[in-house]
Design an enzyme around this catalytic site. Sequence first.
Site, PDB file in Angstrom:
ATOM      1  N   ARG A 112       5.821  74.091  58.555  1.00 56.54           N
ATOM      2  CA  ARG A 112       6.060  73.158  57.456  1.00 56.54           C
ATOM      3  C   ARG A 112       5.736  71.743  57.907  1.00 56.54           C
ATOM      4  O   ARG A 112       6.332  71.250  58.869  1.00 56.54           O
ATOM      5  CB  ARG A 112       7.520  73.255  57.020  1.00 56.54           C
ATOM      6  CG  ARG A 112       7.765  72.516  55.702  1.00 56.54           C
ATOM      7  CD  ARG A 112       9.219  72.229  55.490  1.00 56.54           C
ATOM      8  NE  ARG A 112       9.995  73.458  55.332  1.00 56.54           N
ATOM      9  CZ  ARG A 112      11.069  73.540  54.565  1.00 56.54           C
ATOM     10  NH1 ARG A 112      11.486  72.500  53.892  1.00 56.54           N
ATOM     11  NH2 ARG A 112      11.740  74.651  54.496  1.00 56.54           N
ATOM     12  N   THR A 116       4.710  66.178  54.188  1.00 53.17           N
ATOM     13  CA  THR A 116       4.386  66.694  52.846  1.00 53.17           C
ATOM     14  C   THR A 116       5.259  67.888  52.472  1.00 53.17           C
ATOM     15  O   THR A 116       5.341  68.260  51.303  1.00 53.17           O
ATOM     16  CB  THR A 116       2.920  67.156  52.793  1.00 53.17           C
ATOM     17  OG1 THR A 116       2.782  68.293  53.665  1.00 53.17           O
ATOM     18  CG2 THR A 116       1.965  66.069  53.218  1.00 53.17           C
ATOM     19  N   ASP A 208      19.179  82.380  58.827  1.00 57.90           N
ATOM     20  CA  ASP A 208      17.782  82.267  59.272  1.00 57.90           C
ATOM     21  C   ASP A 208      17.333  83.629  59.795  1.00 57.90           C
ATOM     22  O   ASP A 208      17.809  84.102  60.832  1.00 57.90           O
ATOM     23  CB  ASP A 208      17.669  81.211  60.379  1.00 57.90           C
ATOM     24  CG  ASP A 208      16.206  80.959  60.732  1.00 57.90           C
ATOM     25  OD1 ASP A 208      15.743  79.829  60.540  1.00 57.90           O
ATOM     26  OD2 ASP A 208      15.523  81.913  61.196  1.00 57.90           O
ATOM     27  N   ASP A 211      15.906  83.697  63.404  1.00 57.80           N
ATOM     28  CA  ASP A 211      16.949  83.525  64.426  1.00 57.80           C
ATOM     29  C   ASP A 211      17.796  84.780  64.564  1.00 57.80           C
ATOM     30  O   ASP A 211      18.156  85.188  65.665  1.00 57.80           O
ATOM     31  CB  ASP A 211      17.849  82.331  64.089  1.00 57.80           C
ATOM     32  CG  ASP A 211      17.201  81.007  64.474  1.00 57.80           C
ATOM     33  OD1 ASP A 211      16.238  81.026  65.261  1.00 57.80           O
ATOM     34  OD2 ASP A 211      17.660  79.972  63.967  1.00 57.80           O
TER      35      ASP A 211
HETATM   36  N1  URA Z   1      14.113  81.369  55.758  1.00 66.67           N
HETATM   37  C1  URA Z   1      15.180  82.028  56.284  1.00 66.67           C
HETATM   38  O1  URA Z   1      15.081  82.600  57.367  1.00 66.67           O
HETATM   39  N2  URA Z   1      16.344  82.034  55.600  1.00 66.67           N
HETATM   40  C2  URA Z   1      16.485  81.449  54.408  1.00 66.67           C
HETATM   41  O2  URA Z   1      17.560  81.517  53.824  1.00 66.67           O
HETATM   42  C3  URA Z   1      15.362  80.760  53.873  1.00 66.67           C
HETATM   43  C4  URA Z   1      14.203  80.738  54.560  1.00 66.67           C
END
Ligand code: URA
Length: 217
Positions: A112, A116, A208, A211
């Site tokens: 990302r 932007t 995430d 993770d």
């Molecule tokens: N990416 C993730 O790993 N979790 C989310 O909730 C949104 C994007």
Amino acid sequence: MDTQKPPAVSNVTRIDHPLVQHKLTLLRQKERSTSSFRTLLAEISMLLVYEVTRDLPLTYKEIETPLASMRAPLIDGKKVVLLNILRAGTGMVEGMLRILPSARVGQIGLYRDPETLGAVEYYFKVPGEMADRDVIVVDPMLATGNSAVAAVDRVKTANPRSIKFVCLLAAPEGLLNFRESHPDVPVYTAAIDDHLNDHGYIIPGLGDAGDRLFGTK
Ligand code: URA
């Protein structure tokens, strides 16, 4: 929080098989270990890809069983491509390969842009002869939808025979964004959650995905 809403956008299939829904609930739990998260993600992905490949075209071939000859069905065309959106797609692709062991695997890496907030590609690799192949783009989380849109933009330049997008969880915002850019690409998801928070996380979600899959938090 109820996550069993019907899709509000067209061409979205929510895979509501009880095994998928049960395993997804286990996966969401914050106390789930990395090892168990991995196993569950792979198991759900097997079930998802079973549904997603339901309409693959078949061809018929003469074969010999130990007792007789017969014309028997086989999947037609070149091998399916699983396009892994790095890095969390890896956990889903691993599961999908258990029931599609000959599938080819493409990779796309996106980050990302901090200014932007758009998705910027840093890696892309797919097999040859894409015009004869069906592509399944894989990412567990359809959050803002920006990565999914960018991945499908990119794979469209290779002109595959078909493209589908598969995720585990989708946010309504991401589904709308994706649908605006790619009305022709069917989306498959195990659940449509409530909303995105200010940090772009799906709520209630599962945190995430990268993770939790790799134990990096
Ligand atoms: N990416 C993730 O790993 N979790 C989310 O909730 C949104 C994007």
